[in-house]
Design a protein around this motif. Structure first.
Motif, PDB file in Angstrom:
ATOM      1  N   LYS A  66       0.758  -1.333   0.061  1.00 23.56           N
ATOM      2  CA  LYS A  66      -0.004   0.097  -0.073  1.00 23.56           C
ATOM      3  C   LYS A  66       0.621   1.482  -0.039  1.00 23.56           C
ATOM      4  O   LYS A  66       1.780   1.425   0.851  1.00 23.56           O
ATOM      5  N   GLY A  67       0.584   2.215  -0.825  1.00 21.26           N
ATOM      6  CA  GLY A  67       1.343   3.448  -1.185  1.00 21.26           C
ATOM      7  C   GLY A  67       2.329   3.213  -1.914  1.00 21.26           C
ATOM      8  O   GLY A  67       2.996   4.125  -2.441  1.00 21.26           O
ATOM      9  N   ARG A  68       2.881   2.165  -2.478  1.00 23.21           N
ATOM     10  CA  ARG A  68       3.820   1.787  -3.394  1.00 23.21           C
ATOM     11  C   ARG A  68       3.397   1.370  -4.660  1.00 23.21           C
ATOM     12  O   ARG A  68       3.856   1.502  -5.654  1.00 23.21           O
ATOM     13  N   PHE A  69       2.500   0.441  -4.461  1.00 23.37           N
ATOM     14  CA  PHE A  69       1.725  -0.258  -5.876  1.00 23.37           C
ATOM     15  C   PHE A  69       0.341   0.596  -6.305  1.00 23.37           C
ATOM     16  O   PHE A  69      -0.217   0.850  -5.097  1.00 23.37           O
ATOM     17  N   THR A  70       0.222   0.501  -7.538  1.00 25.54           N
ATOM     18  CA  THR A  70      -1.017   1.238  -7.857  1.00 25.54           C
ATOM     19  C   THR A  70      -1.662   0.335  -9.153  1.00 25.54           C
ATOM     20  O   THR A  70      -0.824  -0.116 -10.058  1.00 25.54           O
ATOM     21  N   ILE A  71      -2.840  -0.262  -8.857  1.00 22.18           N
ATOM     22  CA  ILE A  71      -3.503  -1.107  -9.786  1.00 22.18           C
ATOM     23  C   ILE A  71      -4.692  -0.164 -10.607  1.00 22.18           C
ATOM     24  O   ILE A  71      -5.143   0.723  -9.979  1.00 22.18           O
ATOM     25  N   SER A  72      -4.533  -0.266 -11.945  1.00 22.94           N
ATOM     26  CA  SER A  72      -5.611   0.275 -12.693  1.00 22.94           C
ATOM     27  C   SER A  72      -5.929  -0.536 -13.886  1.00 22.94           C
ATOM     28  O   SER A  72      -5.374  -1.441 -14.344  1.00 22.94           O
TER      29      SER A  72
END
Length: 127
Positions: A66-72
């Motif tokens: 959390k805070g480092r990875f982003t899913i889109s």
């Protein structure tokens, strides 16, 4: 069918973007998740995105990312991405994408609920 790609060898602190392209059908609701498995360890949840009635419902992340990875998601390309930043050696693993057609939020972190899995892409974080 799911095709995962984008893995590689990077140094600590670097960024990497994984892609998961879906083919073979279009559904109005589903969960798309990323999981990872390090050598000698069980497969663990990383991140997931809920797609409900043709729009993004919610996203969820493991505390460790959390805070480092982003899913889109890119609807036009039928592809889900996992942007990974500030990578650490402990992020080293084979990363898998998977789809859950039931699209339930309550079980979005459970790998047993996912119906189809991609082949995995290796991410190695090392100096």
């Amino acid at each position: 069918q799911l095709q995962a790609s984008g893995g590689g060898l990077v140094q600590p602190g670097d960024s990497l973007r994984l892609s998961c392209k879906a083919s073979g059908g279009i559904f109005s609701s589903y969960n798309m998740g990323w999981f990872r498995q390090a050598p000698g360890k069980e497969r663990e949840f990383v991140a997931a995105i809920n797609w409900y009635r043709w729009s993004v419902g919610s996203t969820d992340y493991a505390n460790s990312v959390k805070g480092r990875f982003t899913i889109s998601r890119d609807s036009a390309k039928n592809t889900v991405y996992l942007k990974m930043s500030s990578l650490k050696p402990e992020d080293t693993a084979v990363y898998f994408c998977a789809v859950d057609f039931a699209a339930a939020i309550s079980t979005i972190r459970q790998p047993s609920k996912y119906d189809i899995w991609g082949q995995g892409t290796l991410v190695t974080v090392s100096s």
